[in-house]
Enzyme design. Structure first.
Site, PDB file in Angstrom:
ATOM      1  N   HIS A  31     -13.935   0.419   9.744  1.00 38.73           N
ATOM      2  CA  HIS A  31     -13.223   1.128   8.682  1.00 38.73           C
ATOM      3  C   HIS A  31     -11.720   1.244   8.938  1.00 38.73           C
ATOM      4  CE1 HIS A  31     -12.795   3.994   5.415  1.00 38.73           C
ATOM      5  NE2 HIS A  31     -12.358   4.934   6.225  1.00 38.73           N
TER       6      HIS A  31
ATOM      7  N   GLY B 175       0.856  -1.188   0.000  1.00 39.32           N
ATOM      8  CA  GLY B 175       0.000   0.000   0.000  1.00 39.32           C
ATOM      9  C   GLY B 175       0.888   1.233   0.000  1.00 39.32           C
TER      10      GLY B 175
ATOM     11  N   GLY C 272      -9.413  11.383   0.200  1.00 39.51           N
ATOM     12  CA  GLY C 272      -8.147  11.996  -0.187  1.00 39.51           C
ATOM     13  C   GLY C 272      -7.148  12.105   0.948  1.00 39.51           C
TER      14      GLY C 272
ATOM     15  N   ARG D 209     -16.570  11.548  12.979  1.00 38.40           N
ATOM     16  CA  ARG D 209     -17.104  10.238  12.599  1.00 38.40           C
ATOM     17  C   ARG D 209     -17.672   9.406  13.736  1.00 38.40           C
ATOM     18  NH1 ARG D 209     -12.866   7.899   8.337  1.00 38.40           N
ATOM     19  NH2 ARG D 209     -13.431   9.550   6.896  1.00 38.40           N
TER      20      ARG D 209
ATOM     21  N   HIS E 106     -16.936   3.689   9.922  1.00 36.90           N
ATOM     22  CA  HIS E 106     -17.311   4.746   8.982  1.00 36.90           C
ATOM     23  C   HIS E 106     -18.830   4.798   8.935  1.00 36.90           C
ATOM     24  CE1 HIS E 106     -17.569   7.284   5.479  1.00 36.90           C
ATOM     25  NE2 HIS E 106     -16.255   7.403   5.445  1.00 36.90           N
TER      26      HIS E 106
ATOM     27  N   SER F 251      -4.911   9.471   7.520  1.00 37.13           N
ATOM     28  CA  SER F 251      -4.106   8.242   7.544  1.00 37.13           C
ATOM     29  C   SER F 251      -3.161   8.151   6.358  1.00 37.13           C
ATOM     30  CB  SER F 251      -4.989   7.002   7.601  1.00 37.13           C
ATOM     31  OG  SER F 251      -6.046   7.125   6.710  1.00 37.13           O
TER      32      SER F 251
ATOM     33  N   THR G  78      -5.256   1.118   0.642  1.00 37.14           N
ATOM     34  CA  THR G  78      -4.907   2.344  -0.095  1.00 37.14           C
ATOM     35  C   THR G  78      -5.683   2.428  -1.401  1.00 37.14           C
ATOM     36  OG1 THR G  78      -2.665   2.256   0.815  1.00 37.14           O
ATOM     37  CG2 THR G  78      -2.989   3.612  -1.156  1.00 37.14           C
TER      38      THR G  78
ATOM     39  N   GLU H 216      -1.322   2.039   8.567  1.00 42.42           N
ATOM     40  CA  GLU H 216      -2.439   1.670   9.444  1.00 42.42           C
ATOM     41  C   GLU H 216      -2.051   0.632  10.499  1.00 42.42           C
ATOM     42  OE1 GLU H 216      -6.101   1.278   7.322  1.00 42.42           O
ATOM     43  OE2 GLU H 216      -7.148   0.434   9.042  1.00 42.42           O
TER      44      GLU H 216
ATOM     45  N   GLU I 266     -14.116  17.271   4.846  1.00 46.11           N
ATOM     46  CA  GLU I 266     -14.678  16.091   5.501  1.00 46.11           C
ATOM     47  C   GLU I 266     -14.937  16.405   6.966  1.00 46.11           C
ATOM     48  OE1 GLU I 266     -12.773  12.262   4.430  1.00 46.11           O
ATOM     49  OE2 GLU I 266     -11.797  13.384   2.852  1.00 46.11           O
TER      50      GLU I 266
ATOM     51  N   ARG J 254      -9.545   9.007  14.640  1.00 41.04           N
ATOM     52  CA  ARG J 254      -8.771   9.604  13.541  1.00 41.04           C
ATOM     53  C   ARG J 254      -9.574  10.670  12.805  1.00 41.04           C
ATOM     54  NH1 ARG J 254      -8.322   8.232   7.813  1.00 41.04           N
ATOM     55  NH2 ARG J 254     -10.049   6.803   8.210  1.00 41.04           N
TER      56      ARG J 254
HETATM   57  P1  FAD Z   1      -2.692  -0.886   2.972  1.00 40.26           P
HETATM   58  O1  FAD Z   1      -2.889   0.105   1.922  1.00 40.26           O
HETATM   59  O2  FAD Z   1      -3.885  -1.583   3.486  1.00 40.26           O
HETATM   60  O3  FAD Z   1      -1.666  -1.972   2.428  1.00 40.26           O
HETATM   61  C1  FAD Z   1      -1.420  -3.144   3.163  1.00 40.26           C
HETATM   62  C2  FAD Z   1      -0.610  -4.074   2.297  1.00 40.26           C
HETATM   63  O4  FAD Z   1      -0.130  -5.146   3.087  1.00 40.26           O
HETATM   64  C3  FAD Z   1      -1.397  -4.708   1.163  1.00 40.26           C
HETATM   65  O5  FAD Z   1      -0.585  -4.729   0.030  1.00 40.26           O
HETATM   66  C4  FAD Z   1      -1.649  -6.123   1.655  1.00 40.26           C
HETATM   67  O6  FAD Z   1      -1.814  -7.078   0.638  1.00 40.26           O
HETATM   68  C5  FAD Z   1      -0.370  -6.361   2.407  1.00 40.26           C
HETATM   69  N1  FAD Z   1      -0.438  -7.429   3.418  1.00 40.26           N
HETATM   70  C6  FAD Z   1      -1.277  -7.548   4.466  1.00 40.26           C
HETATM   71  N2  FAD Z   1      -0.978  -8.670   5.155  1.00 40.26           N
HETATM   72  C7  FAD Z   1       0.065  -9.249   4.531  1.00 40.26           C
HETATM   73  C8  FAD Z   1       0.813 -10.442   4.742  1.00 40.26           C
HETATM   74  N3  FAD Z   1       0.559 -11.293   5.747  1.00 40.26           N
HETATM   75  N4  FAD Z   1       1.825 -10.727   3.890  1.00 40.26           N
HETATM   76  C9  FAD Z   1       2.105  -9.912   2.829  1.00 40.26           C
HETATM   77  N5  FAD Z   1       1.424  -8.786   2.587  1.00 40.26           N
HETATM   78  C10 FAD Z   1       0.421  -8.467   3.424  1.00 40.26           C
HETATM   79  N6  FAD Z   1      -7.588   7.232   4.459  1.00 40.26           N
HETATM   80  C11 FAD Z   1      -7.373   8.518   4.124  1.00 40.26           C
HETATM   81  O7  FAD Z   1      -6.458   9.156   4.657  1.00 40.26           O
HETATM   82  N7  FAD Z   1      -8.130   9.102   3.154  1.00 40.26           N
HETATM   83  C12 FAD Z   1      -9.132   8.448   2.520  1.00 40.26           C
HETATM   84  O8  FAD Z   1      -9.772   8.997   1.647  1.00 40.26           O
HETATM   85  C13 FAD Z   1      -9.397   7.110   2.875  1.00 40.26           C
HETATM   86  N8  FAD Z   1     -10.406   6.430   2.294  1.00 40.26           N
HETATM   87  C14 FAD Z   1     -10.562   5.100   2.595  1.00 40.26           C
HETATM   88  C15 FAD Z   1     -11.541   4.370   1.926  1.00 40.26           C
HETATM   89  C16 FAD Z   1     -11.671   3.011   2.159  1.00 40.26           C
HETATM   90  C17 FAD Z   1     -12.736   2.226   1.441  1.00 40.26           C
HETATM   91  C18 FAD Z   1     -10.807   2.381   3.074  1.00 40.26           C
HETATM   92  C19 FAD Z   1     -10.923   0.906   3.326  1.00 40.26           C
HETATM   93  C20 FAD Z   1      -9.850   3.105   3.764  1.00 40.26           C
HETATM   94  C21 FAD Z   1      -9.718   4.465   3.530  1.00 40.26           C
HETATM   95  N9  FAD Z   1      -8.763   5.217   4.195  1.00 40.26           N
HETATM   96  C22 FAD Z   1      -8.563   6.523   3.851  1.00 40.26           C
HETATM   97  C23 FAD Z   1      -7.800   4.579   5.070  1.00 40.26           C
HETATM   98  C24 FAD Z   1      -6.498   4.375   4.271  1.00 40.26           C
HETATM   99  O9  FAD Z   1      -6.824   3.991   2.958  1.00 40.26           O
HETATM  100  C25 FAD Z   1      -5.608   3.341   4.883  1.00 40.26           C
HETATM  101  O10 FAD Z   1      -5.448   3.575   6.248  1.00 40.26           O
HETATM  102  C26 FAD Z   1      -4.238   3.359   4.226  1.00 40.26           C
HETATM  103  O11 FAD Z   1      -4.381   3.235   2.841  1.00 40.26           O
HETATM  104  C27 FAD Z   1      -3.373   2.261   4.786  1.00 40.26           C
HETATM  105  O12 FAD Z   1      -2.204   2.198   4.021  1.00 40.26           O
HETATM  106  P2  FAD Z   1      -1.129   1.096   4.384  1.00 40.26           P
HETATM  107  O13 FAD Z   1      -0.053   1.217   3.385  1.00 40.26           O
HETATM  108  O14 FAD Z   1      -0.792   1.201   5.823  1.00 40.26           O
HETATM  109  O15 FAD Z   1      -1.917  -0.286   4.229  1.00 40.26           O
HETATM  110  C1  SIN Z   2     -13.857   8.749   3.017  1.00 42.93           C
HETATM  111  O1  SIN Z   2     -13.646   9.074   1.853  1.00 42.93           O
HETATM  112  O2  SIN Z   2     -14.906   8.970   3.616  1.00 42.93           O
HETATM  113  C2  SIN Z   2     -12.778   8.060   3.773  1.00 42.93           C
HETATM  114  C3  SIN Z   2     -11.843   9.043   4.301  1.00 42.93           C
HETATM  115  C4  SIN Z   2     -11.010   8.465   5.406  1.00 42.93           C
HETATM  116  O3  SIN Z   2     -11.254   7.368   5.870  1.00 42.93           O
HETATM  117  O4  SIN Z   2     -10.086   9.164   5.829  1.00 42.93           O
END
Ligand code: FAD
Ligand code: SIN
Length: 538
Positions: free
Chosen positions: A352, A16, A51, A291, A245, A392, A45, A376, A122, A387
């Site tokens: 969420h 991500g 955003g 939220r 959420h 995030s 992600t 995360e 937001e 949050r």
């Molecule tokens: P992730 O993007 O979840 O990536 C995790 C990675 O780890 C993935 O590639 C997964 O396959 C990998 N993984 C997991 N377990 C293993 C394992 N055992 N072995 C190998 N790989 C593994 N936040 C905002 O700030 N703005 C937003 O607009 C927003 N909108 C959102 C909308 C939705 C629908 C969701 C679900 C979340 C949203 N969030 C938003 C939250 C935000 O998207 C996440 O907190 C953020 O993207 C997390 O990024 P990350 O890189 O930590 O993890």
């Molecule tokens: C959303 O677009 O409502 C998600 C934003 C977030 O989780 O930060």
């Protein structure tokens, strides 16, 4: 199954925003393996909509973004961490743009031909400060970062590789401080366990939404990294703070589809099934309240009326605006025969975001030498008890950059000790899938019923008892069988459930996202107190 030993300078678990941004920085200093559970883009992600919050407008200031973050965090944020992340945000956003990220722009009023970032709003934000790519911000981030990574020969992405467990010096019985040496990883395609070693390991595995029956998260979000870090001896903080959420699409065929808070930011209003607005009874900011308050208000309205959802209404905005600003939400709802320009959208709250996680400083350092956690999966102190929306992705950018700088500035010696092969069970259990899916279902349902938006001591105790039994069953079953991704996730989900319940039981108050009817108020003694859990020494 066979074992194979693979050596790198950096091992990144997760692709991500946190994993990829770190990998791009680290690749300037050595070879980087990115292991990722499924397809490289499949992550939380990829589904981000609203955003990234950052101060980029003259109307805004760091002081205001910091204040909004602290207010949402309900007294539990670490202020120096909030300050660092907010203040370093704009520089990281500029780097993301340099890497190829295309944020949406708009014409500057009264200056034809000139453009500026189109900033969204937001809940809990006092200013428009959310940079976005319409309503597919996350998809665009993944596209840009993966394209940049593809240009770096030093980065190798291993898809369909599921990390099983971290390898640490203490697990190997070596003396000295606990150090991370790599990870055992299941290569799901080749059906073998590979041993990856590296002096620096980054956990970027994201959150744990799948521990709840209803979630906005994709299937990869099973809390694997959190459970692995706990088993390895790292401190886990504040897991009682799970963000629900308020507006997930309610439709029998729609799985986990979010209706972005940005829709409310552009004027959408929550309504009961008979079309009455209800948020004015709960908070002066109405549908744009923080939220935790909106999710609890919806929960309360649904319980009061017996309805299984509420409505979100944006029909008063021009259809062309809605279709241009939210093309993905518009098109997805149309697939379910809901025309959001004319009809109310049925919505329910869903799990969420995990505000707690592996305890780190702002550089992503954990208590285990050589092990960093970012995004995360981590708990830096930015989010506190709740949050602020769109903080995030910002945290992931700033902290992965800082973690890479830290790891490069403090290199550890190469891993030279002998690492034993992964010991796996031999049994092929014919009823494996039935048992796994039954236990998965049970955990997710009991977490939803007993450890959801509104909690009580009795429900938490009931959940604890059941999870303990399930863990015994899983442990017995797990060690007998050949490992599969489903089994690994089940074991991790049970651990995450245990950590959430235990943390919730330890906090005798209601604060932010943790609401317990037996202690409906904040307890000043618990302000600034984290709930920290460590695995008991065996
Ligand atoms: P992730 O993007 O979840 O990536 C995790 C990675 O780890 C993935 O590639 C997964 O396959 C990998 N993984 C997991 N377990 C293993 C394992 N055992 N072995 C190998 N790989 C593994 N936040 C905002 O700030 N703005 C937003 O607009 C927003 N909108 C959102 C909308 C939705 C629908 C969701 C679900 C979340 C949203 N969030 C938003 C939250 C935000 O998207 C996440 O907190 C953020 O993207 C997390 O990024 P990350 O890189 O930590 O993890
Ligand atoms: C959303 O677009 O409502 C998600 C934003 C977030 O989780 O930060």
């Amino acid at each position: 199954m066979d074992n194979e030993l693979i050596k790198y300078d950096f091992l990144v678990i997760g692709s991500g925003i946190a994993g990829l941004f770190f990998a791009l920085r680290a690749a300037e200093h050595g070879r980087v393996a990115v292991v990722t559970k499924k397809h490289r883009a499949e992550s939380n992600t990829n589904y981000a909509q609203g955003g990234i919050a950052a101060v980029t407008s003259k109307e805004d200031s760091f002081a205001m973004h910091i204040r909004d973050t602290l207010t949402a965090g309900a007294g539990l944020c670490r202020e120096p961490v909030v300050r660092t992340i907010v203040e370093e945000g704009p520089a990281r956003i500029a780097e993301l743009v340099e890497l190829g990220m295309r944020f949406t722009k708009r014409e500057i009023p009264d200056s034809p031909g000139d453009k500026e970032w189109d900033l969204g709003k937001e809940g809990g934000h006092s200013k428009r400060r959310v940079l976005h790519a319409k309503d597919i911000t996350g998809r665009e981030i993944e596209r840009a970062l993966l394209a940049a990574a593809a240009m770096r020969p030093n980065i190798v992405i291993h898809e369909d590789h599921c990390a099983i467990d971290l390898i640490t010096s203490h697990k190997l019985g070596l003396p000295g401080p606990n150090r991370c040496l790599g990870a055992y990883v299941l290569n799901a395609k080749k059906k073998r366990v590979e041993t990856f070693t590296a002096p620096t390991v980054l956990l970027a595995t994201g959150g744990c939404g799948k521990v709840y029956l209803y979630t906005t998260n994709p299937d990869i979000a099973a809390g694997d990294g959190l459970a692995m870090a706990y088993r390895a001896g790292a401190a886990i903080a504040n897991m009682e703070f799970i963000q629900f959420h308020p507006t997930c699409l309610y439709h029998p065929r729609a799985k986990s589809f979010l209706i972005s808070e940005a829709v409310r930011g552009e004027g959408a209003v929550l309504k009961t099934l008979d079309g009455q607005e209800f948020m004015d009874g709960y908070h002066p900011l109405k549908s744009l309240a923080p939220r935790d308050i909106v999710a609890r208000a919806i929960d309360s309205e649904m319980k009061r009326s017996g309805a299984d959802h509420v409505f979100l209404d944006i029909t008063h905005k021009p259809a062309r605006f809605i279709m241009d600003r939210f093309p993905n939400i518009y098109a997805t709802c149309m697939q379910y025969n809901i025309d959001i320009t004319k009809e109310f959208i049925p919505v329910v709250p869903a799990a969420h975001y995990q505000c707690g996680g592996v305890s780190t400083n702002v550089d992503g350092e954990t208590e285990i030498l050589g092990l960093y956690a970012v995004g995360e999966v981590s708990c830096t102190g930015l989010h506190g008890a709740n949050r602020l929306a769109s903080n995030s992705l910002l945290e992931a950018l700033v902290c992965s950059h800082r973690a890479a700088l830290k790891a490069v500035a403090n290199p550890l010696p190469p891993v030279e000790c002998k690492i034993p092969d992964w010991q796996f069970g031999k049994a092929h259990n014919p009823d494996e899938m039935v048992v796994v899916s039954h236990n998965w279902d049970e955990i997710r349902r009991l977490m939803w019923d007993y450890v959801g938006i509104v909690r009580t001591n009795k429900r938490l105790q009931r959940a604890k008892k059941r999870i303990t039994n399930l863990q015994d069953e899983i442990q017995e079953y797990y060690w007998d069988c050949i490992v599969t991704r489903d089994l690994l996730e089940l074991r991790n989900l049970a651990t995450v459930a245990e950590l959430i319940v235990e943390s919730a039981l330890r906090r005798p108050e209601s604060r932010g996202l943790h609401y317990n009817l037996d202690y409906p108020n904040q307890n000043p003694e618990w302000a600034q107190r984290d709930t920290v859990l460590r695995r008991p020494l065996l």
